[in-house]
Design an enzyme around this catalytic site. Structure first.
Site, PDB file in Angstrom:
ATOM      1  CD  GLU A 493      45.005 -17.899  18.479  1.00 37.49           C
ATOM      2  OE1 GLU A 493      45.125 -17.233  19.513  1.00 37.49           O
ATOM      3  OE2 GLU A 493      44.675 -19.105  18.468  1.00 37.49           O
ATOM      4  CD  GLN A 546      47.230 -13.738  20.479  1.00 36.10           C
ATOM      5  OE1 GLN A 546      46.087 -13.812  20.948  1.00 36.10           O
ATOM      6  NE2 GLN A 546      47.495 -13.122  19.352  1.00 36.10           N
ATOM      7  CG  ASP A 549      47.850 -17.901  30.711  1.00 36.54           C
ATOM      8  OD1 ASP A 549      47.602 -18.059  31.915  1.00 36.54           O
ATOM      9  OD2 ASP A 549      48.764 -17.159  30.295  1.00 36.54           O
ATOM     10  CE1 TYR A 550      43.523 -17.864  27.217  1.00 36.69           C
ATOM     11  CE2 TYR A 550      44.967 -16.384  26.000  1.00 36.69           C
ATOM     12  CZ  TYR A 550      43.986 -16.591  26.951  1.00 36.69           C
ATOM     13  OH  TYR A 550      43.477 -15.541  27.662  1.00 36.69           O
ATOM     14  CG  HIS A 591      46.288 -12.478  29.541  1.00 34.51           C
ATOM     15  ND1 HIS A 591      44.971 -12.407  29.898  1.00 34.51           N
ATOM     16  CD2 HIS A 591      46.311 -12.574  28.190  1.00 34.51           C
ATOM     17  CE1 HIS A 591      44.216 -12.442  28.807  1.00 34.51           C
ATOM     18  NE2 HIS A 591      45.004 -12.541  27.759  1.00 34.51           N
TER      19      HIS A 591
END
Ligand SMILES: Cc1ncc(C[n+]2csc(CCOP(=O)(O)OP(=O)(O)O)c2C)c(N)n1
Ligand SMILES: [Mg+2]
Length: 802
Positions: A493, A546, A549-550, A591
């Site tokens: 991303e 990205q 956390d994701y 984040h």
């Protein structure tokens, strides 16, 4: 002329007939394997069976369209396909069912996976690539429903990359002009999974040569399609994906699973569309059945109506194919009966051979053990008990290795101090050493490209080296990487046009093109899958997530698929994917995460690297590109704008894997930490030095593998005190590090104080600077934690602070 034409036609019909008969034989062989396989489970020879009965005929059609170089990514129903492409024979089928822990007998997984999980061998015995363009390939299956989808996307995308960049295939082992199709299979019910829809959308966007088959039997175990799929039809609801002349999209086809000629046509058409035009195709194969129900657990009579069961027996695809052959004068019923009978015998013979091959070595081992035990018994005070154990072991008709070891290990306890003890202990240890690798090898690469074999190369500097924003070091290093390795590409991303959210790829899309430095949709699981599939086809993808956390959206695929590739194929496939992400502290709940404990426990089989700065991170990428293993690299989110000196040997310096770095020498206490927290630790260390406490700081750098040289324990031997600091939850990665240092490296021997940990709070990090201060360890926290340990050791010198 006309006579010639007749002969040619007759010949063609003969050929056609032969081919159909051959297909019929494959289908019948497969069916017999399913029927006999179920019996083997019910009589206890095998533990679990899940078979491809009721799905045979469409798989014949798929196999016909499948060419050398193509890849399959599918699920447990595909035994007929595997047989049809020549990758699975009867004996191998049963070896898999019995769990024969030897890849020469069970080539699918060396007994590691339950039957029905298929694979071909991409690697030779040295772990090097075979020429995949000269064989039919199947990526290794996994059990989680739809887990095969993300990888499928990458397998298909590889063709697209190779068509555009033939140089990426330096040794011409992976692609011929990008003409390879990736073939997916999935059950109707599993299309309910998010991974299915995410992959379908992504393949439509990317326009990759993927042919997706849905084997629709209207059920997912006992759950009917009305609970699974809107309108009970996947092709109905995917109609919007249909490609128009001037749009991208799919060719959506439907066909009945029992209609042999229609299936052959459909698959030929699909292959052509995908192969030539790189347009994905979805084939909804309807009206399939499950003659024996879902698996060997449970029976479908419990949940299917009498009408449904009746319909299933009439529409059984082999029954239908047989009628079609008779109606079209391809064979008579009598001829087919003879074939059926012959094949039954062949399958029975193959099964017997597999069973003997599985059992005989164990029986031989038992004989050897019994010789040892008999000898021991004669001299033992426990003779009677040992002889009883020997006779029980002898009486076991079908011994397994566990029986041998259980007996031997129990007897060992009976002969402590006797003459035979050493002999038996030796036998047990040798036997475990000999057998354990059959179950435990290849969690990591065993080739000479193993990441830990790549030596460190230090960054060099000269008088012109200046301090720069650290992101430039990463950027220049990637530039060098793309220039040096044509097989590399990066995607994620915002990775393309703007060169990632922190400009670590700034300007590189312009230089290397939209395919090698690419933007991706917001879809972490399939970004990961793209990486896995492309890495399995010889490219060196860097999949960018990205923010750390994701990574949770992708962690299932990392854990279930990527981490297990080498292990589940006993070293016959690999996916040396680099996953790049950025994390640790920055701002707010989503984040600032550093869920390292969760990650390292989920992804054993992947290297997990936590560089403290961008030079270290760049060095890891340089190391990994020389190695053949998957890794996750977590850059420090708050480190891109900090200053670092630009090395002169960009692209060449290498950070070693499994090696810690002592960044400050000290005498009083060892602090082990990693990532962004190190800067806080360094700050605290300066303040501690002002009051005379001299800590040693070790940067772990590489959590998996961790400190192969035991340098942390060596440091504790000097300081006698240990503190592990990170910003994960309490008992997260600090617990792992403590286990490694105190238990595995045996640092407990050198400790004069309780080993301690300092981590973040159990809750997610709150927003803002105060949120950070009250959520994550601060320099004051580190200072006071160290001070408290020193206070306990010497209260006079370090009086209590509070
Ligand atoms: C993520 C996940 N959830 C549940 C299961 C258990 N499970 C195995 S097969 C299956 C049904 C699959 O049905 P379908 O996709 O229609 O395939 P079929 O067996 O009918 O060919 C389920 C629920 C699983 N393997 N993975
Ligand atoms: Mg189903």
């Amino acid at each position: 002329m006309s006579q010639q034409a007749t002969t040619k036609e007759a010949l063609t019909f003969e050929d056609f007939k032969k081919e159909v008969l051959n297909d019929y034989k494959t289908a019948r062989t497969s069916r017999e394997c399913s029927l006999l396989g179920r019996k083997e489970v019910l009589t206890g020879k095998a533990k679990f069976g899940i078979f491809g009965d009721g799905k045979e005929v469409p798989q014949l059609a798929m196999a016909k369209a499948f060419k050398n170089g193509d890849f399959r990514s599918g699920y447990y129903r595909d035994q007929t396909f595997m047989m049809a492409i020549g990758a699975l024979n009867i004996q191998q089928f049963f070896a898999g069912l019995y769990g024969h822990a030897d890849v020469t007998h069970d080539p699918m997984s060396g007994g590691r996976q339950m039957g029905g999980h298929f694979a071909t061998h991409s690697l030779d015995n040295n772990g090097d690539w075979k020429n995949l363009t000269q064989q039919k390939n199947s990526s290794s299956d996994i059990s989680p429903t739809a887990g095969q989808m993300p990888r499928l996307l990458g397998l298909a995308q590889a063709s697209k990359i190779y068509r555009e960049f033939p140089n990426a295939d330096k040794n011409q082992k992976f692609s011929v002009a990008g003409n390879e199709v990736a073939w997916g299979t999935i059950g109707n019910a599993s299309t309910s999974e998010g991974l299915f829809f995410e992959t379908i959308n992504a393949a439509g966007v990317l326009q990759v040569p993927m042919v997706m088959s849905v084997w629709d039997d209207m059920y997912g175990i006992s759950v009917h399609a009305r609970h699974q799929t809107t309108k009970e039809s996947i092709s109905e609801i995917l109609k919007g994906f249909q490609k128009d002349e001037d749009t991208n999209g799919y060719e959506v086809l439907t066909v009945m699973g029992w209609d042999y000629p229609a299936l052959v046509d459909t698959y030929a058409k699909a292959s052509n569309i995908a192969r030539t035009n790189h347009v994905p195709v979805l084939i909804h194969v309807k009206e399939l059945t499950q003659p024996q129900g879902h698996s060997t657990s449970g029976s479908h009579e419990r949940y299917k109506s009498a009408d449904r069961l009746q319909w299933e027996s009439e529409f059984d695809c082999i029954v239908k194919m047989r009628s079609w052959m008779i109606e079209n004068n391809i064979a008579t019923a009598e001829e087919l009966d003879v074939i059926d009978e012959t094949l039954k015998k062949e399958v029975l013979a193959g099964k017997k051979a597999a069973w003997e091959a599985y059992l005989n070595p164990i029986k031989n081992d038992r004989s050897l053990l019994i010789d040892v035990l008999t000898n021991i018994a004669t001299q033992s005070a426990n003779k009677v008990f040992i002889e009883k154990a020997i006779s029980d072991l002898n009486a076991t008709k079908e011994p397994i290795r566990k029986d041998l070891l259980t007996t031997a290990r129990k007897i060992l306890r009976m002969i402590i101090g006797e003459n035979g003890q050493q002999l038996l202990a030796q036998w047990i240890q040798n036997y475990i050493d000999q057998i354990q690798p059959s179950f435990s090898s290849h969690l990591f690469s065993q080739s000479n490209k193993k990441a830990e074999n790549i030596d460190e190369v230090l960054p060099t500097y000269d008088e012109n080296s200046t301090d720069v924003d650290a992101r430039l070091i990463i950027r220049n290093n990637f530039d060098k990487i793309f220039e040096t390795y044509p097989e590399t590409l990066i995607f994620g991303e915002d990775s393309g046009n703007i060169g990632d959210v922190n400009q670590g790829l700034e300007g590189l899309q312009e230089k290397y093109g939209e395919m090698r430095v690419a933007d991706a949709g917001i879809r972490e699981a399939t970004i990961l899958g793209q990486g896995i599939g492309m890495a399995m086809r010889g490219l060196r993808p860097i999949a960018e997530i990205q923010y750390l956390d994701y990574l949770l959206y992708a962690i299932q695929i990392m854990s279930d698929d990527l981490a297990t590739v080498q292990y589940r194929t006993a070293g016959k496939q690999k996916a040396p994917l680099i996953v790049r992400t950025r994390g640790h502290r920055l701002e707010g709940i989503w984040h600032s995460g550093s869920p390292m404990g969760m990650i390292i426990n989920a992804v054993r089989g992947i290297h997990v690297l936590v560089p403290r700065n961008m030079t270290k991170a760049a060095g890891f990428y340089n190391t990994l590109l020389q190695a053949d293993e998957p890794a996750l690299v977590i850059e420090c989110l708050n480190g891109y704008r900090l200053k670092e000196k630009m090395p002169t040997n960009i692209g060449e310096f290498k950070t070693p894997i499994g090696v810690v770095e002592t960044i400050k020498q000290g005498a009083d206490l060892t602090i082990v930490s990693y990532g962004s927290t190190l800067r806080i630790v360094e700050q605290a260390a300066k303040e501690l030095l002002e009051i005379g406490i001299d800590v040693e700081i070790i940067d772990a750098q590489s959590l998996l593998p961790f400190d192969n040289a035991n340098n942390c324990a060596k440091s504790v031997q000097k300081t006698n005190r240990l503190l592990v600091v990170d910003e994960d939850v309490p008992g997260g990665a600090t617990a792992y590090l403590l286990q490694q240092i105190v238990d595995k490296q045996e640092a407990y021997k050198f400790l004069d104080s309780k080993p301690e940990t300092l981590s973040a709070k159990a809750h997610r990090p709150a927003y803002g600077t105060d949120g950070d201060y009250f959520s994550k360890p601060s320099a004051e926290d580190v200072f006071e934690k160290v001070y408290a340990i020193m206070h306990e050791a010497n209260p006079t010198k370090y009086p209590s602070l509070y």
